[in-house]
Design an enzyme around this catalytic site. Sequence first.
Site, PDB file in Angstrom:
ATOM      1  N   CYS A 124      36.232 -57.904   3.200  1.00  0.00           N
ATOM      2  CA  CYS A 124      37.051 -57.506   2.047  1.00  0.00           C
ATOM      3  C   CYS A 124      37.663 -58.761   1.417  1.00  0.00           C
ATOM      4  CB  CYS A 124      38.154 -56.550   2.500  1.00  0.00           C
ATOM      5  SG  CYS A 124      39.415 -56.282   1.240  1.00  0.00           S
ATOM      6  N   CYS A 138      42.977 -52.900  -0.234  1.00  0.00           N
ATOM      7  CA  CYS A 138      42.572 -52.778  -1.637  1.00  0.00           C
ATOM      8  C   CYS A 138      43.361 -51.682  -2.342  1.00  0.00           C
ATOM      9  CB  CYS A 138      41.067 -52.552  -1.741  1.00  0.00           C
ATOM     10  SG  CYS A 138      40.140 -54.058  -1.338  1.00  0.00           S
ATOM     11  N   CYS A 162      35.265 -52.320  -2.642  1.00  0.00           N
ATOM     12  CA  CYS A 162      35.909 -52.046  -1.357  1.00  0.00           C
ATOM     13  C   CYS A 162      36.988 -50.990  -1.557  1.00  0.00           C
ATOM     14  CB  CYS A 162      36.501 -53.327  -0.774  1.00  0.00           C
ATOM     15  SG  CYS A 162      37.274 -53.055   0.838  1.00  0.00           S
ATOM     16  N   GLU A 164      17.979 -71.377  -5.709  1.00  0.00           N
ATOM     17  CA  GLU A 164      16.938 -70.654  -4.979  1.00  0.00           C
ATOM     18  C   GLU A 164      15.902 -70.214  -6.009  1.00  0.00           C
ATOM     19  OE1 GLU A 164      18.354 -67.429  -2.501  1.00  0.00           O
ATOM     20  OE2 GLU A 164      20.118 -68.551  -1.906  1.00  0.00           O
ATOM     21  N   ASN A 196      27.938 -67.207  -0.735  1.00  0.00           N
ATOM     22  CA  ASN A 196      26.554 -66.995  -1.137  1.00  0.00           C
ATOM     23  C   ASN A 196      26.431 -65.669  -1.877  1.00  0.00           C
ATOM     24  OD1 ASN A 196      23.612 -68.076  -0.490  1.00  0.00           O
ATOM     25  ND2 ASN A 196      23.547 -65.847  -0.349  1.00  0.00           N
ATOM     26  N   GLU A 197      26.033 -65.750  -3.128  1.00  0.00           N
ATOM     27  CA  GLU A 197      25.792 -64.558  -3.941  1.00  0.00           C
ATOM     28  C   GLU A 197      26.930 -63.535  -3.884  1.00  0.00           C
ATOM     29  OE1 GLU A 197      21.840 -63.181  -2.873  1.00  0.00           O
ATOM     30  OE2 GLU A 197      21.000 -64.481  -4.403  1.00  0.00           O
ATOM     31  N   CYS A 223      39.266 -50.151   1.077  1.00  0.00           N
ATOM     32  CA  CYS A 223      40.138 -50.208   2.262  1.00  0.00           C
ATOM     33  C   CYS A 223      41.608 -50.092   1.861  1.00  0.00           C
ATOM     34  CB  CYS A 223      39.875 -51.493   3.042  1.00  0.00           C
ATOM     35  SG  CYS A 223      40.647 -52.951   2.315  1.00  0.00           S
ATOM     36  N   ARG A 238      25.429 -58.955   6.084  1.00  0.00           N
ATOM     37  CA  ARG A 238      26.224 -60.075   5.568  1.00  0.00           C
ATOM     38  C   ARG A 238      27.139 -59.569   4.467  1.00  0.00           C
ATOM     39  NH1 ARG A 238      21.665 -63.590   2.176  1.00  0.00           N
ATOM     40  NH2 ARG A 238      20.702 -61.827   1.146  1.00  0.00           N
TER      41      ARG A 238
HETATM   42  C1  GLA Z   1      19.007 -64.320  -1.802  1.00  0.00           C
HETATM   43  C2  GLA Z   1      19.934 -65.081  -0.908  1.00  0.00           C
HETATM   44  C3  GLA Z   1      19.249 -65.746   0.206  1.00  0.00           C
HETATM   45  C4  GLA Z   1      18.110 -64.903   0.689  1.00  0.00           C
HETATM   46  C5  GLA Z   1      17.129 -64.693  -0.419  1.00  0.00           C
HETATM   47  C6  GLA Z   1      15.909 -63.910   0.044  1.00  0.00           C
HETATM   48  O1  GLA Z   1      18.982 -64.458  -3.127  1.00  0.00           O
HETATM   49  O2  GLA Z   1      20.864 -65.927  -1.513  1.00  0.00           O
HETATM   50  O3  GLA Z   1      20.179 -65.945   1.233  1.00  0.00           O
HETATM   51  O4  GLA Z   1      18.614 -63.693   1.119  1.00  0.00           O
HETATM   52  O5  GLA Z   1      17.736 -63.997  -1.429  1.00  0.00           O
HETATM   53  O6  GLA Z   1      15.000 -63.678  -0.979  1.00  0.00           O
HETATM   54 ZN    ZN Z   2      39.290 -54.036   0.759  1.00  0.00          ZN
END
Ligand code: GLA
Ligand code: ZN
Length: 648
Positions: free
Chosen positions: A109, A158, A153, A306, A143-144, A155, A105
């Site tokens: 870029c 960049c 990156c 989370e 996400n994160e 590439c 995941r």
């Molecule tokens: C992260 C992510 C989630 C998952 C958890 C697993 O922090 O945001 O998608 O991967 O960890 O612990």
């Molecule tokens: Zn790049």
Amino acid sequence: MKSFFGVDYYPEHWPVEMMDKDINRMVDMGVEVVRIGEFAWHIMEKNEGEYDFSFFDMVIEKLKKRGIKVIFGTPTATPPAWLINKYPEILQRDENLMPRSFGGRRMYCYNNETYREYTKRIVTELANHYKNEDSIIAWQIDNEFGHEGSDLCFCDTCKRGFRNYLKEKYGTVDNLNKSWGTVFWSQTYNSFDEIPLPLKTITHHNPSMQLDYKRFMSKSINEYAKFQVDILRDILGEKAFITTNIAGGYFDKNFDHKQMAKEMDIASYDNYPVWGGLKEPITPANIAMDLDFIRGLKRKNFWIVEELMGAQGHTIIGYLPRPNQAKMWAYQAVAHGAQSILFFRYRTATFGTEEFCLGIIDQDNREGRKYREVKEFFKDVKGYRELLQSPIKSEIAFLYDYENIWAWKIQPQSTAFNFKEEMLKLYTAFYRHNTHIDVIDSKDDFSNYKVVVLPVMMIVDEELKHRLEEFTKKGGTVVLTYRTSIKDRNNNLYLGKAMPCNLNDLTGIEVEEIESLQEGQFAYADGKFGRTKCSVMREMINSKGAEVLYTYQDKFYREKGCITLNKFGQGEVYYIGTSADEEILTKIAEEIVIKNDIEHYNTPYGVEVYTRYLNDKKYMFVMNHTDEDKEVLGIKLMPYDSKIIEVK
Ligand code: GLA
Ligand code: ZN
């Protein structure tokens, strides 16, 4: 935004027939909100342009019937295979110029125009589809950001972007050459088009260039995040309430988190005190520092979207939180300002990379210990919503500056150096006294605190110098450590100034020489609170007015100061020219806390108390981080017990 409790739910991971039962069980558990959608791009757009949100429509309908609200995630952390196969140039390139493969995941870029376009399309469709859906109370973008190494990156896009960034910043290539000192090793550039990315080379790239590259990456990530936020705000208008989940390891990442938080309506964090391969959790102080850092981003209470419940890991599983331990971490989180908490995750998946990221319910689909703990926690904290939203006031601030952190990353100067560890060591010293601590950007206003601590602040510009001097003159206490103010913003040393270069007056000292100490290598110094081991680095200090609290014990440096204290205006400045023992730092912290009349509590080792105030009432969150029975403030605590107590 009020406080609420819930779980991370991935309805697409189970047969549809299970959904009603699952939602009933969530209601029974006390769930008020679930987060869904992030990572589900292919369900929303199976083939290019074929948008279909019917699956999530159905999920939302079912949740709505049982009164459960939704945080919806944009799915851009996981672009679908059709998109990557059509435009492989979306993939990031690592420093060996190898593309990151489809399959994990976050492999896109941030600067890729095609990816921006497809991001725009999916986010626009999603927002338009749900703009009148009142049960969506917030949006999480992506996400994160930057996690799992996705913050760099190399590439071609960049490379072009970096050159343009430099052109804009320096105007002329001569100016850049001067600022970077490219005359060294014949690296002078005749044009911006000659400038490389910091790819693998023999020895190391120019430190100024590397710092600019990190600034550029930070800008790229933050611009991409803003790009998504703007689309949502445009479509959702007033109703938009936007966040993004910040991952652990925030000091190791190449983007300025404060900058990102500015675009969000609230800061959110993913709180994992233990993860894959760790034999034991990170320290209670470390968890606390993480929470205080997140609260510091917007200087407001925050969300945890989370919160760990089960053991976690991708290929290697981490330590099993003991009975009540993960629940206690949730109490600690609300104590430190998390006004909402979602546990990760409702149930363990039976497939995919995260089938060993254990949820509240395991793959056996039974309600066990973890289920009971979550249920109890929800029931208890729901009685304190107003308290959880009350602001936290601290009189101590820890200051950081991402550019300083990156400069250390580029040149750690000792094999034993780790920025977070140095910060944590000092933080722990104050944490031990159960004080409130804010962890904030050094550009934030700190004039209202009593104490500011700046661990290993190599970069102190004129502005910070000025603010520190004003703060101290008026009676503030400043704590500095080794290598303070040795570098300018170009990541170059100062010519013709004794170190700490901009702070000689403030500290009343000059550093004559330094010694880098490697892992396992120590020196010793004696003084006020007994002997300390010196690790990582030590500075041989000459006093220019400061009181010398510690001097070294080895033959050649007996005359040299190691820790000093200077009076400046009405205030005081501690300078700790080494990485001292935690025990000594804890005593210095105690002295500071007492002198400044800061609220603090003595507790047995491993027991944390955190006070909160609401109206005229005082509450204490009490957490036993140990596996033993403890007693504090007349209260008996079982192993990993946690309690909220109203103090009369
Ligand atoms: C992260 C992510 C989630 C998952 C958890 C697993 O922090 O945001 O998608 O991967 O960890 O612990
Ligand atoms: Zn790049």
